[in-house]
Design a protein around this motif. Sequence first.
Motif, PDB file in Angstrom:
ATOM      1  N   ALA A   1       3.123   7.810-107.378  1.00  0.00           N
ATOM      2  CA  ALA A   1       2.980   7.662-105.782  1.00  0.00           C
ATOM      3  C   ALA A   1       4.353   8.092-105.278  1.00  0.00           C
ATOM      4  CB  ALA A   1       2.418   6.481-105.387  1.00  0.00           C
ATOM      5  N   LEU A   2       5.428   7.762-105.931  1.00  0.00           N
ATOM      6  CA  LEU A   2       6.609   7.827-105.276  1.00  0.00           C
ATOM      7  C   LEU A   2       7.684   7.746-106.264  1.00  0.00           C
ATOM      8  CD1 LEU A   2       8.197   7.752-102.670  1.00  0.00           C
ATOM      9  CD2 LEU A   2       8.508   5.295-103.150  1.00  0.00           C
ATOM     10  N   LEU A   3       8.767   8.691-106.287  1.00  0.00           N
ATOM     11  CA  LEU A   3       9.842   8.512-107.121  1.00  0.00           C
ATOM     12  C   LEU A   3      11.163   8.431-106.001  1.00  0.00           C
ATOM     13  CD1 LEU A   3      11.732   8.926-109.349  1.00  0.00           C
ATOM     14  CD2 LEU A   3      11.247  11.251-109.506  1.00  0.00           C
ATOM     15  N   SER A   4      11.680   7.297-106.247  1.00  0.00           N
ATOM     16  CA  SER A   4      12.940   7.184-105.468  1.00  0.00           C
ATOM     17  C   SER A   4      14.129   6.742-106.213  1.00  0.00           C
ATOM     18  CB  SER A   4      12.538   5.928-104.447  1.00  0.00           C
ATOM     19  OG  SER A   4      13.756   5.558-103.494  1.00  0.00           O
ATOM     20  N   ALA A   5      15.122   6.715-105.343  1.00  0.00           N
ATOM     21  CA  ALA A   5      16.588   6.059-106.214  1.00  0.00           C
ATOM     22  C   ALA A   5      17.440   5.156-105.318  1.00  0.00           C
ATOM     23  CB  ALA A   5      17.494   7.354-106.579  1.00  0.00           C
ATOM     24  N   VAL A   6      18.043   4.534-105.891  1.00  0.00           N
ATOM     25  CA  VAL A   6      18.750   3.183-105.211  1.00  0.00           C
ATOM     26  C   VAL A   6      20.381   3.382-105.679  1.00  0.00           C
ATOM     27  CG1 VAL A   6      18.883   1.018-104.440  1.00  0.00           C
ATOM     28  CG2 VAL A   6      16.826   1.751-105.157  1.00  0.00           C
ATOM     29  N   ASP A   7      21.201   3.451-104.758  1.00  0.00           N
ATOM     30  CA  ASP A   7      22.609   3.471-104.908  1.00  0.00           C
ATOM     31  C   ASP A   7      23.026   1.996-105.230  1.00  0.00           C
ATOM     32  OD1 ASP A   7      25.236   3.977-105.530  1.00  0.00           O
ATOM     33  OD2 ASP A   7      25.646   5.322-103.946  1.00  0.00           O
ATOM     34  N   LEU A   8      23.209   1.423-106.264  1.00  0.00           N
ATOM     35  CA  LEU A   8      23.917   0.371-106.571  1.00  0.00           C
ATOM     36  C   LEU A   8      25.238   0.224-106.811  1.00  0.00           C
ATOM     37  CD1 LEU A   8      20.870  -1.162-108.822  1.00  0.00           C
ATOM     38  CD2 LEU A   8      21.454  -1.548-106.514  1.00  0.00           C
ATOM     39  N   ILE A   9      26.137   0.377-105.866  1.00  0.00           N
ATOM     40  CA  ILE A   9      27.238   0.710-105.954  1.00  0.00           C
ATOM     41  C   ILE A   9      28.031  -0.432-106.565  1.00  0.00           C
ATOM     42  CG2 ILE A   9      28.113  -0.038-103.503  1.00  0.00           C
ATOM     43  CD1 ILE A   9      29.675   2.527-103.607  1.00  0.00           C
ATOM     44  N   ASP A  10      27.634  -1.678-106.233  1.00  0.00           N
ATOM     45  CA  ASP A  10      28.520  -2.789-107.063  1.00  0.00           C
ATOM     46  C   ASP A  10      28.177  -2.743-108.604  1.00  0.00           C
ATOM     47  OD1 ASP A  10      29.092  -3.294-104.552  1.00  0.00           O
ATOM     48  OD2 ASP A  10      27.591  -4.609-104.056  1.00  0.00           O
ATOM     49  N   LYS A  11      27.115  -2.327-108.850  1.00  0.00           N
ATOM     50  CA  LYS A  11      26.773  -2.324-110.403  1.00  0.00           C
ATOM     51  C   LYS A  11      27.027  -0.975-111.108  1.00  0.00           C
ATOM     52  CE  LYS A  11      22.813  -5.582-109.733  1.00  0.00           C
ATOM     53  NZ  LYS A  11      21.525  -5.631-110.087  1.00  0.00           N
ATOM     54  N   HIS A  12      27.818  -0.185-110.103  1.00  0.00           N
ATOM     55  CA  HIS A  12      28.235   1.352-110.722  1.00  0.00           C
ATOM     56  C   HIS A  12      27.005   1.891-111.220  1.00  0.00           C
ATOM     57  CE1 HIS A  12      32.351   0.274-109.612  1.00  0.00           C
ATOM     58  NE2 HIS A  12      32.075  -0.494-110.442  1.00  0.00           N
ATOM     59  N   ALA A  13      26.059   1.834-110.571  1.00  0.00           N
ATOM     60  CA  ALA A  13      24.651   2.436-111.405  1.00  0.00           C
ATOM     61  C   ALA A  13      23.740   2.937-110.196  1.00  0.00           C
ATOM     62  CB  ALA A  13      24.066   1.211-111.927  1.00  0.00           C
TER      63      ALA A  13
END
Lengths: 191, 171
Positions: free
Chosen positions: B51-63
């Motif tokens: 249904a969805l492919l998304s991304a999250v920028d977790l800049i604090d975890k460097h990931a």
Amino acid sequence: MDRNQIAKWFKEPSKMANKYSLHAIYFCTGCGIIEVPPVITARWDAERFGVIPVATPRQANLFLITGYVSVKTLKAIIRTYEQMYEPKYTVAFGSCPINGGMYWDSYNTIKHLDKYIPIDGWIAGCMPRPEAIFVAVTHLWTLIDKGMANGYERYKKYYRAYRRNQELALGKLEWPPLYPIGEHTEGGECD
Amino acid sequence: MIEQLKRELEATFKGVSVTSEADRRITVVVDPLQALALLRFFKDRGFSHLALLSAVDLIDKHAFELVYVLTSYVEDTGEDAVPGELILVVKSMIPRDKPTFKSVISIYPNAEPYEREIHELFGIHFDGHPRLTPLFLERQYPIPPFRKDFDTRRYVEDVFGSIPAIGDEEG
């Protein structure tokens, strides 16, 4: 038609005919397009004011830009505007084409639309009511009467500056200039 | 149903954490090496729709966290663990300084525009994608604009603020 305008009709018939038969092309860039169907249909009935929607830019002389303008949309707007016949009038609808509106810090939204194509009238609001379109149309009549709705003349006159701004925003444009630029104007920007 | 799926997952994959925050929604966190096998596993179990492919920028975890949302068109028949009404959220973290991941087009073909979009907006490279060409954007950006360290206000000032107004110069 107003009887006391008969003198105007005899004096400048083409201008009056343009004024009372604004054939509008709508550019559905954003949320503003939701205001247009009630305007052109029976509820508010834009044809009372001589405004009817047309299918292609080559039949239109009123260009309504409804809503925010992204960089990719700007390219289509310029191409649409350059295909329209003169005299052509542009009305930007909503606060986003004025200064970005709620997209003022967006990475991909044009902030001031009048840097890229000339705008004859602005309708402020987010979103404006359908009545605001009619206020704009009647105001545009006044501007046409006074010869102040001269965006297409400004576009011709300052075409070099407009083209330069378009290239600053979009990179290299893949269509040729609408008007000749560059040969006979060495010092000045215009004519 | 959920318990059975959870047991099955933990028996098949190593280091998978399965949680369920709401009814009908299961979150599976998996490490990136096992993600494709996990997606294949779910597809074989009836979750045939990405249904969805998304991304999250977790800049604090460097990931970056990639989020796959899977659903199924198949009705819940009760016994054979084909969960018709379940929504599966598969999450996988990849390091921020080496943002590459395997393309899932071989499993879910409709991931193709999603991966192009994520490549364009987050700068994550998908190995095996046939054409990672620009999808939405017209301009070149210094860093991909959906990353958290992209300063939109400064970018707007630099680019759109520097374009002169028409009336000024001709005066």
